[in-house]
Structure formats: structure tokens, C-alpha cells
Design a protein around this motif. Structure first.
Motif, short mmCIF file in Angstrom:
data_model
loop_
_atom_site.label_atom_id
_atom_site.label_comp_id
_atom_site.label_asym_id
_atom_site.label_seq_id
_atom_site.Cartn_x
_atom_site.Cartn_y
_atom_site.Cartn_z
N SER A 131 28.01 -19.58 -0.73
CA SER A 131 28.94 -19.43 0.40
C SER A 131 30.19 -20.29 0.23
CB SER A 131 28.23 -19.82 1.70
OG SER A 131 27.75 -21.16 1.62
N SER A 139 24.14 -10.09 0.01
CA SER A 139 23.56 -11.02 1.00
C SER A 139 22.97 -12.24 0.32
CB SER A 139 22.48 -10.31 1.81
OG SER A 139 23.03 -9.24 2.55
N ALA A 187 24.49 -16.13 0.28
CA ALA A 187 23.61 -17.18 0.80
C ALA A 187 23.58 -18.38 -0.15
CB ALA A 187 22.20 -16.63 1.00
#
Length: 598
Positions: A138, A131, A135
């Protein structure tokens, strides 16, 4: 800082005590670990942090973990893992996390963290890690694919993988690899569900609880991905890649047919489509009613028939799409089949005839790139088909007269076929080619003359080459000329050549070094000659080559007729002449030599 470091080291004491208590580490080893840990902790607690300090810390901790694993395997002790390994894994994760946030642009660091978590089964941490990684990064499609694959293959969560792919496509809507991997994932998921259903049915268990729609089991989700992707990426290469993926799954026959038909309908003007369709004729299986060939002769006939079907498609292709790219595909196919080994003479003969016929058709239309002329000529030469090889090379030279590589191939074919016109062709080549690209041809010519015993012609070639070539090529040719002179006429001949070239710049260091070596190989090695060669070399390279000065000094020291009293003068001359880093290199080498270490 010292208090924090001391506290972190003290936090490790319980696990270190367990290591000593269980006999995995000795007391001395525990003390060594504490000392090293203290040093590493100071490195990552400084005010000015260094990435290398974190990397060293992590590497040491991982190596320590692996050592514990080996010790456990050796003594057969499997207990206390929650008190020894688990705290270490959490600590490494913590250090990795600090480093990743500090240097968030370093993708390699993030990936090292991922590899560690996967190896040590830290799935909860890995989910958070992906995650954070996505972030910050990307914009890198490969990382989305990595995360989705982990969800699918390690966590067995097709839904999470699907969500990741969909999010990735919002950022990268035209990235082919994302669609390919998403398509593959949906097919893998469908195959997994089908296998589960089959296992339940075999065990006579109720499959009603599975609640999988028939469309999912037949790969309908993969079909939706396919349809969406080809509406965005209109490329035959991409279409073929999806078809190749679909062919890995036996249950997706209908989908394979649909993709294949779409490929032929949507990309008829792309050579890759025709190439793929033609090559499919090689892998089409026999009809259910037909008998499979059993003998070698029957198998060869079957292969021959398949190749003829392929060629029929290619013939249609070059009529429909008469471009260089299409003829290139056709020629590549013919050459690939020609290189295949077979015991059937008839099949070998057919392949050769087909290859040559295709080549001459493409040549007449001037629709073949230079590379294929060279490849085919070399292939024929390798198969000892000298006449055909020479014909192809000759045709290539007529079209690509300014290509050194094309002339190179033709001359190799002529040398192998022992042609009488080799010298004439060499001279023709030099008329068309620029001097700066001719060095390989001069080398081949000189080598051929030497091997055929034509020493006078070889010398003439070397002389011409030395004066025709320029710059580094000329210097290289001088080295080769000098080496040839020594091989053919001994030291006297080499010295004569050296004298004739000694004022003909440019030179290379090796030109002088070769002459020095030749002098040393003589029974009566004259120091005055060595001095002459060294002085001439230093005149050219005395400002940059510290090794020359050192070798000269050693020669004066070690030669029976050398003058050790000259070494001091040589040292000061070197210090005056050498420039930049060469001065420091010379000083260090000279100091090591005086200390007896060089």
C-alpha cells in the motif's frame, strides 16, 4: 516430495493427450514436455525453495502456451481450449500465487503475475491479485494507479476506479501523480457518458434510463478533484499538469478557463506560471472573424506576431520577477524559436536579434546560468554565426573563469573563426583552471596545432601537457603523444619519444601496447625491441595484467627470431608475479592456448 511431483505430472496427462490427439504436438514432443515438467516440478517442491525455480517454471509454461497458440494459428484449429489452455493458465496462476506470497516484497514478481493475467484475460483472478498486492504494498502509489486504471479501462468500472483512488489518497495524501490520474479518470468518465448520451439521442432512443446528472456530464466531479488537490499541493508545476490534462477534453472549456485563471492568480511568483502563460500566445487561435493566413509570407508574419506577443509577456515577467530562473525561461524560449526552421529571412533575422538582445540584457544583470552561455554559443556556432558565437563565449568566460567547459566552448568558437590569438587564450585558460580538469583543453590544443601543420608547436604542447598533468590524465596524454610522434615522424620519432618517457611514470598499458604495435608494423620487426617493450610493460603491470604475459609468450612462439625455450621461464615468472584473480585467468588462458583453443 516425489509422490506429490508425480501426482502433479499425472494431472497434466489429459491436456497432453488432447494436444497429441488434435495433432498440435507429436508423441516425441509430448515425452519431452513430460521430462521437462518433471524436472521443473521437482524444483518447486523442494524443502528449500528458490525463486529462480518458480521463475523458470512459469517461463516454460508461458512459452508452451504461446507455442500452442502459434500451432493453432498455423493449422487453423480452435477447439478444445477449455481442456488444453484453461488448465495450463490455472496452473501458472497457482505457481505465481505461491511465489508471490513466498516472496511478497518482490514487486517485479507481482507485476509479472499482473501482466500474465491481463494477457490471458483472467479478470476474476486479477481482481483478487490486485487486492493482495495492495494489501502488501500500500506504500507504493504507482500500484494504486495501475489497479485503478485496470478497473477503468479493462473492466469499465468508474466507481471501482474512484474507490481505489480515494483509498490511495488516504495513504498518500500529498502525491501529485495520484491526483493527476484521478482527475484524468473523472474527465474520461464524463466524456464516455456524454458520448453514450449522444449515441442514444442519435438513435432516437429514450435517454431517461441513463439517469446521469448534468453536473456529472459537465465534469463537475473532476472539478471537485481539482479543487481538493490544489488545496493540498500548492505548486505551479502541478497546476500546469492538471491544466494540460484538462486541455485534452473539448467539453471541459469552462474548467480549463478556471484552472488557467487560478494558475495566474495563485502562482504569480513562480517562473513556470509566466513561462506557461507566455507560451500560450503561440497556440491562441485566430478570432472567428479573422481570415487564416494562406501564403508562406502571411504565415511567417502571423508566427512573428505570435512570438512578439509571447515576448511581451516575458518582458513583463522579467520586470515582475527579475530572477535567474525567469531569465532562463525567457532565454530558452528565444533559443527554441531561433532553432525553428523557416524560409522567411525576415523572421530568421528577427529571431536572431531578439535572442541576442535578450541575452545581453540577462548578461548585464548577471542572471543567466553558465549552461545557457554554452548552449547559445554552440547554437550560434552551428548556424555559422561565428562573431556572435565568440561574443557570447567571451562573455561567459569572463563570468565563469574556472569552468573548463566554458573555456572549451570559447576555444571551439575561436578555432572555427580562425583567430590569431588561440595559443594566448589556451595559456590564459591554464592560468585559471586546475590541472586535473584541463585534459580536454590540452587535447584540443594539440589537435588544432597538428591540423594547422604546426608540428613543432604540437610537440611543445604534448611535452608541456605530459609534465603539467598528473595521474591518469598524464598517462592518457603520453599515449596521445606517442601516437602523434608515429603519425608525424614515423617509427624513429615514436621510439625517441618512448625512450624519453620510459622512466616518467605513471603509464598506461596502452602506452606500451602502442609501441609494440608500431614495432610489428615495421618491415624488419626486431625481437629484441619487442622484448624490451614487453619487459618494461611487465615491470609496471606484470602483477595485474595476465594478457601481457600471454602476448609475450605468443610472441616468443610465433616470431621468426623468437625463443620458444623461454616460454617455460615466462610462465613461472608470471605465476610468481601475478596476484589474485589474475593468476587463475592466466592459467586458464595458458591451458586453452596449449590445447589450441586460444
Amino acid at each position: 516430495m516425489a509422490e506429490i511431483t508425480q501426482e502433479r505430472v499425472e494431472d497434466r496427462l489429459p491436456e497432453l493427450q488432447q494436444l497429441e490427439r488434435t495433432g498440435l504436438f507429436s508423441e516425441a514432443e509430448i515425452r519431452a514436455v513430460i521430462r521437462k515438467t518433471l524436472e521443473l516440478e521437482y524444483g518447486i517442491q523442494r524443502r528449500s525453495l528458490s525463486k529462480d525455480s518458480f521463475i523458470r517454471y512459469v517461463q516454460y509454461e508461458i512459452e508452451l502456451l504461446e507455442l500452442i497458440q502459434k500451432r493453432r494459428a498455423r493449422v487453423g484449429y480452435t477447439f478444445k481450449k477449455d481442456e488444453i489452455e484453461d488448465p495450463m493458465i490455472r496452473r501458472i496462476q497457482s505457481v505465481f500465487q505461491r511465489a508471490s506470497i513466498k516472496w511478497k516484497d518482490d514487486v517485479k514478481l507481482w507485476l509479472s503475475f499482473v501482466v500474465f493475467c491481463r494477457k490471458w484475460a483472467a479478470n476474476v483472478q486479477l481482481s483478487k491479485l490486485f487486492s493482495s498486492l495492495l494489501a502488501f504494498h500500500s506504500n507504493k502509489p504507482g500500484l494504486w494507479i495501475l489497479a485503478a486504471k485496470w478497473e477503468m479501462e479493462d473492466c469499465f468500472s468508474a466507481e471501482s476506479a474512484r474507490q481505489l483512488f480515494l483509498r490511495a489518497l488516504r495513504f498518500h495524501p500529498r502525491y501529485p501523480k495520484l491526483y493527476e490520474e484521478y482527475f484524468r479518470m473523472e474527465l474520461m468518465h464524463a466524456e464516455k457518458l456524454r458520448k453514450e448520451k449522444q449515441e442514444f439521442e442519435k438513435a432516437d432512443m429514450d435517454v431517461g434510463n441513463l439517469k446521469h446528472a448534468e453536473e456529472v456530464l459537465t465534469g463537475e466531479l473532476a472539478r471537485i478533484v481539482y479543487k481538493n488537490s490544489i488545496s493540498v499541493i500548492k505548486s505551479a508545476k502541478f497546476h500546469v499538469s492538471l491544466l494540460s490534462i484538462a486541455q485534452l477534453f473539448d467539453f471541459a472549456k469552462d474548467l480549463q478557463r478556471e484552472i488557467y485563471n487560478d494558475l495566474k492568480a495563485l502562482h504569480t511568483d513562480d517562473p513556470l506560471t509566466w513561462d506557461y502563460v507566455a507560451r500560450q500566445e503561440l497556440v491562441i487561435k485566430s478570432q472567428p472573424g479573422e481570415e487564416l493566413p494562406t501564403t508562406k509570407q502571411a504565415k511567417a508574419k502571423e508566427v512573428g506576431r505570435r512570438e512578439e506577443r509571447c515576448c511581451a509577456v516575458y518582458e513583463e515577467a522579467v520586470k515582475t520577477l527579475p530572477t535567474e530562473a525567469m531569465w532562463k525561461c525567457y532565454m530558452n524560449f528565444c533559443m527554441e524559436r531561433f532553432t525553428k526552421k523557416t524560409s522567411s529571412r525576415l523572421l530568421r533575422k528577427k529571431r536572431l536579434e531578439r535572442t541576442m538582445a535578450t541575452f545581453w540584457k540577462a548578461h548585464e544583470l548577471k542572471l543567466l546560468p553558465e549552461l545557457q552561455y554554452r548552449q547559445l554559443s554552440k547554437l550560434l556556432l552551428y548556424r555559422e554565426l561565428l562573431k556572435e558565437s565568440l561574443e557570447v563565449a567571451d562573455a561567459g568566460v569572463k563570468l565563469f573563469r574556472k569552468s573548463e567547459e566554458m573555456w572549451h566552448v570559447k576555444l571551439e568558437a575561436m578555432i572555427s573563426s580562425k583567430s590569431q590569438e588561440i595559443s594566448k587564450v589556451f595559456n590564459q585558460a591554464f592560468e585559471y583552471l586546475k590541472p586535473q580538469i584541463c585534459l580536454p583543453l590540452w587535447f584540443i590544443w594539440a589537435k588544432w596545432s597538428e591540423e594547422t601543420g604546426k608540428q613543432e608547436e604540437a610537440e611543445m604542447i604534448y611535452k608541456r601537457a605530459v609534465f603539467r598533468l598528473q595521474g591518469d590524465d598524464s598517462a592518457t596524454m603520453k599515449e596521445m603523444y606517442l601516437a602523434w610522434a608515429y603519425r608525424s615522424g614515423g617509427y624513429k620519432k615514436a621510439r625517441d619519444v618512448f625512450k624519453s618517457l620510459q622512466e616518467n611514470r605513471p603509464f598506461s598499458v596502452n602506452f606500451f601496447r602502442k609501441m609494440i604495435e608500431f614495432e610489428k608494423e615495421q618491415e624488419s620487426c626486431k625481437m629484441e625491441n619487442l622484448r624490451e617493450y614487453y619487459e618494461r610493460a611487465l615491470r609496471e603491470f606484470g602483477t595485474v595484467d595476465s594478457d601481457l604475459w600471454m602476448d609475450y609468450i605468443k610472441e616468443e612462439l610465433n616470431h621468426p627470431l623468437g625463443r620458444p625455450e623461454n616460454c617455460g621461464q615466462l610462465y613461472w615468472r608470471a605465476m610468481k608475479m601475478l596476484q589474485g584473480e589474475s593468476v587463475e585467468q592466466f592459467m586458464s588462458k595458458h591451458a586453452l592456448h596449449q590445447a589450441g583453443r586460444l
